[in-house]
Design a protein around this motif. Structure first.
Motif, PDB file in Angstrom:
ATOM      1  N   THR A 918     115.177  37.713  65.191  1.00 58.53           N
ATOM      2  CA  THR A 918     114.655  38.975  65.704  1.00 58.53           C
ATOM      3  C   THR A 918     113.333  38.714  66.407  1.00 58.53           C
ATOM      4  O   THR A 918     112.662  37.702  66.173  1.00 58.53           O
ATOM      5  N   LEU A 919     113.008  39.634  67.294  1.00 57.50           N
ATOM      6  CA  LEU A 919     111.798  39.485  68.099  1.00 57.50           C
ATOM      7  C   LEU A 919     111.160  40.856  68.260  1.00 57.50           C
ATOM      8  O   LEU A 919     111.816  41.808  68.657  1.00 57.50           O
ATOM      9  N   ASP A 920     109.862  40.925  67.914  1.00 61.27           N
ATOM     10  CA  ASP A 920     109.134  42.185  68.029  1.00 61.27           C
ATOM     11  C   ASP A 920     108.652  42.368  69.456  1.00 61.27           C
ATOM     12  O   ASP A 920     107.907  41.542  69.974  1.00 61.27           O
ATOM     13  N   LEU A 921     109.078  43.464  70.079  1.00 62.42           N
ATOM     14  CA  LEU A 921     108.667  43.713  71.464  1.00 62.42           C
ATOM     15  C   LEU A 921     108.285  45.166  71.642  1.00 62.42           C
ATOM     16  O   LEU A 921     108.790  46.043  70.927  1.00 62.42           O
ATOM     17  N   SER A 922     107.421  45.400  72.610  1.00 60.56           N
ATOM     18  CA  SER A 922     107.019  46.772  72.910  1.00 60.56           C
ATOM     19  C   SER A 922     108.192  47.526  73.507  1.00 60.56           C
ATOM     20  O   SER A 922     108.970  46.978  74.293  1.00 60.56           O
ATOM     21  N   ALA A 933     110.801  37.815  78.096  1.00 57.62           N
ATOM     22  CA  ALA A 933     110.168  37.527  76.806  1.00 57.62           C
ATOM     23  C   ALA A 933     111.125  36.774  75.889  1.00 57.62           C
ATOM     24  O   ALA A 933     110.726  35.845  75.179  1.00 57.62           O
ATOM     25  N   VAL A 934     112.388  37.169  75.915  1.00 55.24           N
ATOM     26  CA  VAL A 934     113.381  36.529  75.054  1.00 55.24           C
ATOM     27  C   VAL A 934     113.605  35.093  75.513  1.00 55.24           C
ATOM     28  O   VAL A 934     113.641  34.161  74.699  1.00 55.24           O
ATOM     29  N   MET A 935     113.756  34.907  76.836  1.00 54.49           N
ATOM     30  CA  MET A 935     114.037  33.569  77.351  1.00 54.49           C
ATOM     31  C   MET A 935     112.861  32.632  77.104  1.00 54.49           C
ATOM     32  O   MET A 935     113.040  31.431  76.953  1.00 54.49           O
ATOM     33  N   ARG A 939     112.864  29.807  70.153  1.00 54.83           N
ATOM     34  CA  ARG A 939     114.099  29.865  69.385  1.00 54.83           C
ATOM     35  C   ARG A 939     115.308  30.075  70.298  1.00 54.83           C
ATOM     36  O   ARG A 939     116.398  29.602  70.026  1.00 54.83           O
ATOM     37  N   THR A 940     115.072  30.804  71.393  1.00 59.50           N
ATOM     38  CA  THR A 940     116.136  30.985  72.374  1.00 59.50           C
ATOM     39  C   THR A 940     116.529  29.632  72.950  1.00 59.50           C
ATOM     40  O   THR A 940     117.718  29.295  73.043  1.00 59.50           O
TER      41      THR A 940
END
Length: 964
Positions: A918-922, A933-935, A939-940
């Motif tokens: 999981t990733l905390d994003l605005s 941001a994910v790329m 971990r991606t």
RNA sequence: GCUCAAGUGGCGGAAUUGGUAGACGCGCUGGAUUCAAAAUCCAGUUCUUUCGGGAGUGUGGGUUCGAUUCCCACCUUGAGUACCA
């Protein structure tokens, strides 16, 4: 101060009773809401924890609706006529009214303990003369009505008499007995008074007729179809046979189509609608008449496949068919009579269970095919039922498996009228894609076309017409029992006469014996004062019967479903002495908004009550043609039976796990082996054991048997030996229906005693979805009990009995917790998902405890949310917060979405649909920014392991999925 | 046979329009507190694993970026009905 349920619950139950907190008013500025439970039959056994499930759900709903600003009608009563009280009376001589009274008192005590918000001022009892007065009155209304097919409603029977006098019955389009002859005005006018009445009976909506009924000798009474389960009586499981008797019936078949049509508009569970649809059993087809050769008779048949008329190669009549005797040839007479005798001997049950055996007999007679004029042999066979259709069928062996089997058995020719279909093995029952051939004018037509064409042709030639047939039968309404509503009926010249409304109720007479009389009359035949004086309008001694002014009264009583067919209307105005309910009351409450009860009444109460409501609607006594908008079926709570295992021929009882080892032939420890007697060791594989139910009350939550209590429970167990494991006797468990005979009944009183009514209420809801059946496990109740203790703690009640509460603005987290809970509980109640709202209460209290929240602005609304579920603790804490009076009508808190607004989202990042991290994003980020941001996350890159993703799915606020 | 409903951890169950499977509770394991127990509190608890991960909602297919959720077939359980022409 600690939470003590006992004092609190007693206190508030008294408060509610003293203040009549839940008394509903018949006029109010608030919108109305009617919440109804199926009222209980007060049995001697009292309530077990399964019974209140539906009542708790409806009570939560009723309380919720009060918070939401509705004027709520939530009544309760007793369906207090019935067989068990009478059976008990027969055994003990105790008057059923007395035992019923005692049972009701027990029920009431048990119900009160659970804290229901019933308006007891409106209580009804079907066995109460003030109530059954109107049951009798509705019966007389039915008697005075017929069903007009043109108006498609019930109408006063008085309006057809002038028609008979001037035109006979030909112009009358009404529902009537199948065998009603056509009469002219002249014939009618020449009828004697008795003949006229006899003729009118053929039209009345309740009527006396000689019908084949289900007779249960053990119960000494007839039973309706829905009172028979698997060929035996629902109550007691006694055999049921067919018997001809003169009986009152209800012409429910007149309403078949409307009962079917109006299901559409009901918010009822689909299974109930399906069951009713099947029970009504509408089928479309044709009625046609076959001439019998060398005779003036005709045989009528009903068929759903008139398109197969050219495939008819024989006819079959039910052995009971009235024409059989007339048409049988001299040569066949002996054989036919023998066959009829043989089938009559076989019970309905035998006939049902033995579907395989083909039997029948040729009558020697022939019918004439209406189109080909060919001769068709007529058989009798018990696969044709006298009670359905006309009791005769045109047999099309190529298109019906039963006809096919019959034809094969008797070597009757099988004509193939289907194009390109092989019928050498079995009949072709499919009609969808079939083309009819070898059928004169129907040849080459598909089913639908052929169906229409042949009916057109039949109607033109006048030997048949389109017909809709229903499986639904008219309901037998007489019972040869004592403990039921007496009929408001006396007999003059053998014809039934109604007693006028102003003389009702006709009270149940006293008898010294509740059994049928020695000459086979129903129990009311034992009454000495059971005659009707027409002049004085009173019940008088039988000795006075002169058949001039004093006549015998009806000896049958009404069935169990009579009172329950209209009781819901009585609650609207329960004490009215002039009418079953005042028009204003009926117009105010209209109908039931929510009805909760068991699905076992699908073809009984729930169908009959719809029928009576429609009838009363037709006569404009009630404002709605359906009385219950929404129905919910609560599931059954099953019991967890406990078993001990006894070795046969020994006194040894083996603890569960050792027993299991024995069964699976696993090695026993030498110690265990030594303990077990030789009998068993000699024949381990013989499974020589008995599992015996033990009372669950002597087993603790760890399945440990109280061996001393067990030894004391029965004489023969006094000296038994226990093979223990770890010093304990562990019982086996199995989930079964809760019943006295299985010793798995849990009494709600004990639960209320130990954990309180609030715990019981919460736990029953928490068990699972309302409509599902689920097992009861007392051990689980500790969860909701500790929830209540945590809830109590949250309010920090000091030893002075006052809550230590903050008046300050609560934290954002606390507001979020509160509003999240408001939203969830609101939705849950709308969906009748009470189990999930209990869990959200737990979550809320856990969170608020964590947050150390003691703010009034949070804890007050929280109490209102919880109050429908756990009303006692809610009232008490409400008082501790400094309020006077009941919480029960405090406004429900408003949900405000602003407290749930988030700035961040914890995105699940999945790869090919599998969440990996999981990733905390605005939440303000755009799709592209999220993807970037994910790329960018290491971990991606690790997941991709150097590959380039084919595609990245970004659903803002929800999920990111990387494909590749 | 026909009609309907349902299959998710050791158990009851949750996941509202397809979007983090196992919420909440029971039970179990370990710990704190206690002389001890009860009660309470804390941590853990789908399976598997080489500790990186992998598999997983009755079975087998399908649709989809993604299926407990939708579609098809089958299996199992429960309910209703049963010679209804």
């Amino acid at each position: 101060m600690k939470y003590f349920h006992d004092k609190i619950e007693k206190k508030w139950q008294k408060f509610w009773a003293d203040n009549q907190t839940f008394k509903a008013s018949n006029n109010s500025d608030k919108p109305k809401y009617y919440v109804l439970d199926m009222f209980p039959y007060p049995s001697g056994a009292g309530l077990h924890v399964g019974h209140p499930l539906g009542y708790i759900a409806s009570d939560i709903y009723a309380r919720y609706k009060r918070h939401k600003g509705f004027n709520v009608l939530h009544p309760q009563g007793y369906d207090s006529f019935g067989l068990p009280a009478e059976q008990y009376a027969i055994q003990t001589g105790q008057h059923p009214a007395k035992t019923t009274e005692v049972n009701i008192a027990t029920y009431r005590k048990q119900l009160d303990r659970i804290g229901f918000s019933f308006d007891w001022s409106r209580e009804v009892r079907t066995s109460n003369p003030d109530f059954y007065k109107y049951t009798q009155w509705i019966f007389t209304l039915l008697f005075d009505s017929y069903y007009c097919k043109d108006a498609n409603q019930a109408r006063p029977i008085s309006e057809i008499i002038p028609l008979f006098e001037t035109e006979g019955n030909l112009p009358l389009n009404a529902v009537c007995d199948e065998d009603t002859p056509q009469i002219t005005a002249e014939e009618w006018n020449n009828f004697s008074e008795t003949e006229k009445q006899e003729f009118l009976l053929k039209y009345r909506l309740t009527f006396l007729s000689e019908t084949t009924v289900n007779w249960c000798a053990e119960l000494g009474t007839v039973l309706a179809n829905d009172e028979i389960v698997n060929g035996v009586s629902e109550r007691g499981g006694h055999p049921v046979v067919q018997k001809k008797m003169k009986q009152w019936s209800m012409r429910i078949t007149a309403y078949a189509q409307r009962l079917l049509d109006d299901l559409q508009g009901l918010d009822w569970p689909q299974p109930i609608k399906d069951i009713q649809t099947n029970w009504i059993g509408r089928s479309e087809g044709a009625h046609l008449e076959f001439k019998i050769q060398n005779s003036t008779h005709k045989v009528g048949v009903f068929t759903t496949r008139p398109d197969t008329i050219f495939g008819v190669s024989f006819m079959t009549l039910a052995p009971e068919h009235e024409l059989v005797a007339e048409i049988t040839t001299a040569a066949q007479k002996e054989e036919v009579e023998a066959y009829i005798k043989a089938t009559a001997k076989r019970s309905e049950r035998d006939r049902m269970s033995d579907v395989k055996t083909i039997s029948g007999c040729f009558t020697g007679a022939h019918a004439e095919h209406p189109f080909t004029k060919e001769a068709i042999p007529i058989y009798i066979g018990d696969y044709v039922l006298a009670g359905y259709g006309t009791g005769a069928v045109m047999a099309v062996p190529c298109g019906d498996q039963r006809d096919y089997d019959f034809a094969k058995h008797f070597n009757i020719p099988i004509l193939n009228i289907f194009k390109d279909v092989d019928i050498s093995e079995k009949a072709h029952e499919d009609k969808g894609n079939t083309i009819i051939v070898n059928s004169d004018f129907l040849t080459d037509l598909p089913y639908k076309k052929a169906f229409k064409t042949v009916i057109y042709e039949m109607e033109k030639q006048g030997f048949g017409y389109k017909k809709i047939n229903y499986r639904l039968r008219d309901a037998v309404f007489s019972r040869q029992r004592y403990w039921g509503e007496p009929f408001p009926v006396y007999y003059k010249d053998g014809m039934p006469q109604m007693i006028a409304k102003e003389h009702l109720p006709i009270r149940l007479p006293e008898v010294e014996n509740y059994l049928p009389t020695s000459d086979g009359k129903p129990p009311l035949g034992n009454a000495n004062t059971w005659a009707w004086n027409v002049e004085k309008a009173e019940v008088v001694s039988n000795d006075l019967i002169d058949n001039k002014t004093i006549f015998p009264l009806e000896l049958n009583t009404m069935p169990g479903w009579a009172g329950s067919s209209w009781y819901f209307n009585r609650y609207m105005d329960a004490h009215n002495t002039e009418d079953f309910a005042a028009a204003e009351a009926l117009n105010y409450w209209q109908d039931v908004d929510l009805y909760i009860g068991g699905s076992e009444h699908a073809t009984g109460h729930l169908l009959y009550s719809r029928f009576w409501q429609k009838f009363l609607y037709d006569l404009q006594y009630v404002p709605k043609k359906e009385y219950a908008k929404k129905l919910i079926n609560q599931g059954m709570i099953l019991g967890e039976s406990a078993f001990v295992y006894r070795l046969v021929y020994t006194n040894q009882f083996i603890s569960k796990n050792i027993f299991k080892k024995l069964l699976s032939n696993k090695d026993l420890s030498s110690k265990e082996e030594k303990l077990i007697s030789n009998n068993w060791n000699n024949d381990i594989k013989g499974l020589m054991y008995q599992s015996i139910h033990v009372d669950v009350s002597i087993v603790n939550t760890s399945n440990e048997l109280d061996v001393e209590a067990f030894k004391k429970s029965r004489k023969e167990y006094k000296d038994v030996e226990f093979i223990l494991e770890d010093g304990k006797y562990i019982v086996g468990r199995e989930v079964e229906k809760m019943s006295k005979s299985k010793y798995n009944v849990v009494n709600p009183d004990l639960i209320c005693e130990e954990y309180g009514a609030d715990s019981l209420r919460l736990f029953e809801m928490f068990l699972g979805p309302l409509e599902q059946s689920k097992p009861w496990k007392t051990s689980g109740i500790s969860g909701v009990y500790s929830f209540l203790k945590k809830l109590w703690k949250l309010y920090q009640i000091g030893d002075n009995g006052i809550a230590h509460i903050s008046e300050e603005e609560p934290s954002k987290e606390s507001l979020k917790t509160l509003h999240k809970t408001i939203k969830k509980v609101d939705e849950d109640i709308a969906n009748f998902s009470f189990n999930t709202s209990v869990s959200s209460f737990m979550i809320a209290v856990n969170e608020l405890t964590q947050q150390k929240c003691n703010h009034r602005a949070i804890l007050e609304p929280l109490l209102v949310l919880i109050s429908p579920y756990a009303p006692h603790i809610a009232e008490e804490l409400w008082e501790k917060l400094g309020h006077k009076g009941s919480i029960s009508t405090v406004a429900y808190p408003e949900f405000d979405a602003k407290h749930l607004v988030e700035s961040n989202k914890t995105y699940p990042i999945s790869f090919n649909g599998k969440m990996r991290f999981t990733l905390d994003l605005s939440l303000d980020l755009s799709k592209e920014e999220i993807e970037a941001a994910v790329m960018a996350d290491e971990r991606t890159q690790k997941q991709l392991d150097g590959r380039t993703p084919k595609k990245v799915i970004v659903v803002p606020g929800k999920i990111v999925n990387i494909v590749g």
